[in-house]
Design a protein around this motif. Sequence first.
Motif, PDB file in Angstrom:
ATOM      1  N   GLY A   1      33.612  17.932  27.347  1.00 31.46           N
ATOM      2  CA  GLY A   1      34.847  18.698  27.258  1.00 31.46           C
ATOM      3  C   GLY A   1      35.005  19.537  26.018  1.00 31.46           C
ATOM      4  N   THR A   2      33.964  19.639  25.201  1.00 34.00           N
ATOM      5  CA  THR A   2      34.031  20.458  23.989  1.00 34.00           C
ATOM      6  C   THR A   2      32.791  21.341  23.902  1.00 34.00           C
ATOM      7  OG1 THR A   2      32.858  18.928  22.518  1.00 34.00           O
ATOM      8  CG2 THR A   2      35.232  18.571  22.824  1.00 34.00           C
ATOM      9  N   LEU A   3      32.899  22.366  23.056  1.00 29.27           N
ATOM     10  CA  LEU A   3      31.756  23.243  22.828  1.00 29.27           C
ATOM     11  C   LEU A   3      30.664  22.541  22.042  1.00 29.27           C
ATOM     12  CD1 LEU A   3      30.564  26.131  23.056  1.00 29.27           C
ATOM     13  CD2 LEU A   3      31.736  26.670  20.900  1.00 29.27           C
ATOM     14  N   GLY A   4      31.039  21.565  21.241  1.00 28.25           N
ATOM     15  CA  GLY A   4      30.057  20.851  20.428  1.00 28.25           C
ATOM     16  C   GLY A   4      29.935  21.390  19.029  1.00 28.25           C
TER      17      GLY A   4
ATOM     18  N   GLY B   1      36.677  22.105  18.250  1.00 29.97           N
ATOM     19  CA  GLY B   1      36.555  21.147  17.158  1.00 29.97           C
ATOM     20  C   GLY B   1      37.411  21.482  15.967  1.00 29.97           C
ATOM     21  N   LEU B   2      38.509  22.199  16.175  1.00 23.24           N
ATOM     22  CA  LEU B   2      39.386  22.595  15.068  1.00 23.24           C
ATOM     23  C   LEU B   2      40.460  21.531  14.855  1.00 23.24           C
ATOM     24  CD1 LEU B   2      39.817  26.342  16.083  1.00 23.24           C
ATOM     25  CD2 LEU B   2      38.297  25.395  14.340  1.00 23.24           C
ATOM     26  N   THR B   3      40.031  20.309  14.601  1.00 24.74           N
ATOM     27  CA  THR B   3      40.941  19.186  14.444  1.00 24.74           C
ATOM     28  C   THR B   3      40.796  18.574  13.069  1.00 24.74           C
ATOM     29  OG1 THR B   3      39.293  17.668  15.356  1.00 24.74           O
ATOM     30  CG2 THR B   3      40.838  18.681  16.914  1.00 24.74           C
ATOM     31  N   HIS B   4      41.796  17.767  12.711  1.00 24.64           N
ATOM     32  CA  HIS B   4      41.723  17.068  11.423  1.00 24.64           C
ATOM     33  C   HIS B   4      40.672  15.983  11.448  1.00 24.64           C
ATOM     34  CE1 HIS B   4      45.140  18.878   9.394  1.00 24.64           C
ATOM     35  NE2 HIS B   4      45.780  18.845  10.554  1.00 24.64           N
ATOM     36  N   HIS B   5      40.463  15.371  12.616  1.00 20.13           N
ATOM     37  CA  HIS B   5      39.539  14.239  12.707  1.00 20.13           C
ATOM     38  C   HIS B   5      38.107  14.739  12.770  1.00 20.13           C
ATOM     39  CE1 HIS B   5      37.769  10.416  13.827  1.00 20.13           C
ATOM     40  NE2 HIS B   5      37.239  10.997  14.907  1.00 20.13           N
ATOM     41  N   VAL B   6      37.234  14.111  12.028  1.00 21.30           N
ATOM     42  CA  VAL B   6      35.814  14.445  12.029  1.00 21.30           C
ATOM     43  C   VAL B   6      35.034  13.202  12.389  1.00 21.30           C
ATOM     44  CG1 VAL B   6      33.870  15.294  10.698  1.00 21.30           C
ATOM     45  CG2 VAL B   6      36.144  16.198  10.257  1.00 21.30           C
ATOM     46  N   SER B   7      34.388  13.213  13.512  1.00 21.94           N
ATOM     47  CA  SER B   7      33.630  12.043  13.941  1.00 21.94           C
ATOM     48  C   SER B   7      32.246  12.058  13.347  1.00 21.94           C
ATOM     49  CB  SER B   7      33.543  11.992  15.471  1.00 21.94           C
ATOM     50  OG  SER B   7      32.758  13.067  15.940  1.00 21.94           O
TER      51      SER B   7
ATOM     52  N   ARG C   1      44.391  23.233  23.526  1.00 19.30           N
ATOM     53  CA  ARG C   1      43.145  23.097  24.275  1.00 19.30           C
ATOM     54  C   ARG C   1      41.992  23.797  23.566  1.00 19.30           C
ATOM     55  NH1 ARG C   1      44.733  23.830  30.717  1.00 19.30           N
ATOM     56  NH2 ARG C   1      46.079  21.965  30.864  1.00 19.30           N
ATOM     57  N   ALA C   2      42.258  24.996  23.073  1.00 19.80           N
ATOM     58  CA  ALA C   2      41.216  25.718  22.352  1.00 19.80           C
ATOM     59  C   ALA C   2      40.836  24.982  21.075  1.00 19.80           C
ATOM     60  CB  ALA C   2      41.687  27.138  22.029  1.00 19.80           C
TER      61      ALA C   2
END
Length: 468
Positions: A400-403, A457-463, A451-452
């Motif tokens: 579900g993400t671009l990666g 991956g423009l989120t605060h969380h970094v896995s 959604r974009a």
Amino acid sequence: MTPRESPSTRRRDAYRVLWRWHFYAGVFCLPFVLWLACTGLVYLFKPQVEPWLERAYAHVADAPAQPVSAQVRAALAAVPGTVLNAYEVPASPHAAARILLGRGGDVTRVYLNPSSLRVLHVVRENDRFMRVIFYLHGELMLGTAGSMLVELAASWTILLLLTGLYLWWPRGRRIGGVLYPRLGEKGRVFWRDLHAVTGVWVSLFALFLLVSGLPWAKSWGGLLRDARQSWAHATAVQDWTIGSADERKRIAEANTPPDEHAMHGNMDGMHGMAHHAMPANVDYTVLDRVLPAVMAERLAPPVLIAPPSAKRPAWTARSDADNRPLRADLTLDPVHGTVTRRVDFAQRPLLDRLIGYGVAVHEGALFPPLNQILSAFTAVGLITMVTSATVLWWRRRPAGTLGAPATQHASRYAPAFVVMLCLLGLLLPLLGASMLLVLAIERLWLRRLPRARHFLGLTHHVSEAHEH
């Protein structure tokens, strides 16, 4: 910086930002890199492929050849409505005569038996196999728009290679997976090593090929041409073209007799129109007189003899060799059949010589066959990098993400990286403009769309799964 941020955290965050730019560049560039590498690999072997394609015209006559003027008239009769663009000095007495005829911005090549004057083949110059590959490589057969697109992709590829070198450069003493692949490994490590090691070995060659190809590009090449005229005050004719539109313009000038050009320049005066109603007839017997003198100069083949035109006001001959440092231009005396002036590569302006060396290396012609081998190695390496990068992305992308590598809103850019981006943006204007556009779209629009934001991956969380 907050009190909780350690130096290692800042370095990791800056590293992730750099990796994100590398990812963005790859998403855009990889299809173009694959295309340029494949078409460039074919064009690289033009010296071997073209003679093989024209092998039927290598030996067509055993009897003495007719005068060159008669050969030209026979060619003109076969393609009505054209003018002589250039006569190519034959490689041997037995080879077919090759005569270039022009009509506007087009050139037609006529092959004929020099003894019987029988026409063997007629083909538009741009329909020849290597010319098609040339335009597929340089502008995707899309003209000016294609040239701009290829230039943009080449500019982003330069950024891609520079960031890739930094990301993969060894931070310790380990050289396995950097200078040589760990072939015993499997899965993701194998593909990562294949991508990284290939990049380490071919990136510098690839960077040179990309930079040396920019003079042909519409935007960058146009700026270079303007700089050449103002800075170098060059009086010699620029011997490389900037896209097919520029080439067609030059061909049209070469196909326009001087008197006809003067007529177009005096259309506002009726006396000018009357005086220049018809172009002067070309005396083709000049070719019979000047050919021995041209052959005596021993120019690197192919050698083209051209009549006066709007581009060149005198009879001229020039070497059109792929190895540009071997090229030379002659000015001819049509009455006495002698050479009045010769300009060799070493006499051209410094900027022209630098570009000439770069173009010759780009085409694999400067020091064959080693130049061809190194360029072929680079092209195959780029294909390998594209393939391995695609496999790596496909295997590790979350559903579900671009990666793209995830980042934080407050991600900090390393000062050295900012300096590099600014320099690249100034030296490559299309890259600079597109980087600003990408930043603006991401920060002002995409971050506001949930959604974009999740997809990119423009989120605060970094896995940890996104760590390189």
